[in-house]
Scaffold this motif. Structure first.
Motif: not given
Length: 299
Positions: A237-250
């Motif tokens: 599915g989809v998810s609302i997430l903060d930018p820290f987990v999104l920007d720093f996921d490798s």
């Protein structure tokens, strides 16, 4: 007998360097001053410390025994002096930081690593936890600096607030990736992976969908943003997430897009009001706030 440390330090320097000239250079004083300190020491100990043979100073057996006794003391004092200089130059000390989970997988380790590069003797204590526990740790003095989510539960904290805009993450193969911005209407019937019902992102997502008259279809509940993103990558599915987990996921496997209307998340950098920050803590706090500034949303 009252021996002065400076006398012992001068004697130690002569043994170490082999000459009065070199000893004076090492201690940053004049040759006559070194000689004077040595004479004082010989008078107080009542035995000769050096013989001059063919222009060279040769330590007597008594001097060798004395050197063995004071070597640890003088080196220990030099170590303390260096430690003070390191602290003055902010090269040593301990950095004590705690953050909520989403920052702990990329943002904070990278920032701490950068901060530590020029501080080789600095030790680091870093922990991730839930926001209420982070506030408790900072209040109790276990950590100097914390980053947590609102609300703040104590008035004993200095609070530097930051509001970040969340984004929506979706599997990279999802047809939703064709849209530059996603809305409740575009997500009608799409399964959501959400935080617990009390988390601000879940509450606000429910409110946005309720206002739009569209039911929110929840499929997976979890307790960490990192877990939510893992389910997104698995195509759940989809998810609302903060930018820290999104920007720093490798890893890959997901795409993120802005969501409208915006869903904000209030956070804060916290320190104790009752405990002054160390010099290391002050420097890191300044760097941390500067690094968070680009994430500050216009509210």
């Amino acid at each position: 007998m009252h021996l002065r440390f400076r006398q012992l330090q001068a004697f130690h320097a002569i043994i170490e360097t082999g000459t009065v000239t070199s000893a004076a250079s090492l201690l940053g004083i004049s040759q006559p001053a070194i000689s004077n300190l040595l004479n004082q020491l010989e008078q107080q100990t009542r035995f000769k410390l050096f013989e001059r043979i063919k222009g060279r100073l040769i330590a007597t057996p008594e001097a060798r025994l004395l050197f063995e006794e004071i070597d640890t003391v003088v080196r220990g004092f030099d170590h303390v002096t260096q430690a003070v200089l390191d602290l003055q130059n902010k090269q040593a000390g301990q950095l004590q930081v705690a953050s909520q989970h989403s920052m702990s997988f990329g943002f904070m380790p990278k920032l701490i690593s950068r901060f530590a590069k020029d501080r080789p003797d600095m030790t680091i204590s870093f922990q991730s936890q839930y926001s209420a526990k982070i506030q408790e740790w900072v209040m109790s003095g276990l950590f100097e600096i914390g980053v947590c989510e609102m609300p703040i539960l104590s008035d004993g904290l200095n609070v530097f607030p930051i509001t970040v805009e969340t984004r929506i993450a979706m599997p990279e193969a999802s047809p939703l990736t064709q849209h530059e911005v996603l809305t409740p209407a575009l997500l009608d019937g799409v399964p959501f992976i959400v935080m617990g019902p009390d988390h601000m992102t879940h509450r606000r997502t429910r409110e946005v969908f309720h206002t739009a008259g569209i039911p929110l279809k929840t499929k997976v509940h979890s307790h960490l943003f990192k877990n939510l993103l893992s389910f997104v990558k698995e195509g759940m599915g989809v998810s609302i997430l903060d930018p820290f987990v999104l920007d720093f996921d490798s890893g890959d496997g997901f795409v993120s897009r802005p969501f409208r209307p915006e869903i904000m998340m209030e956070m804060a950098v916290i320190t104790s009001r009752t405990r002054p920050l160390s010099a290391i803590g002050q420097d890191f706090l300044k760097l941390l706030k500067a690094e968070l500034e680009p994430y500050q949303a216009e509210v």
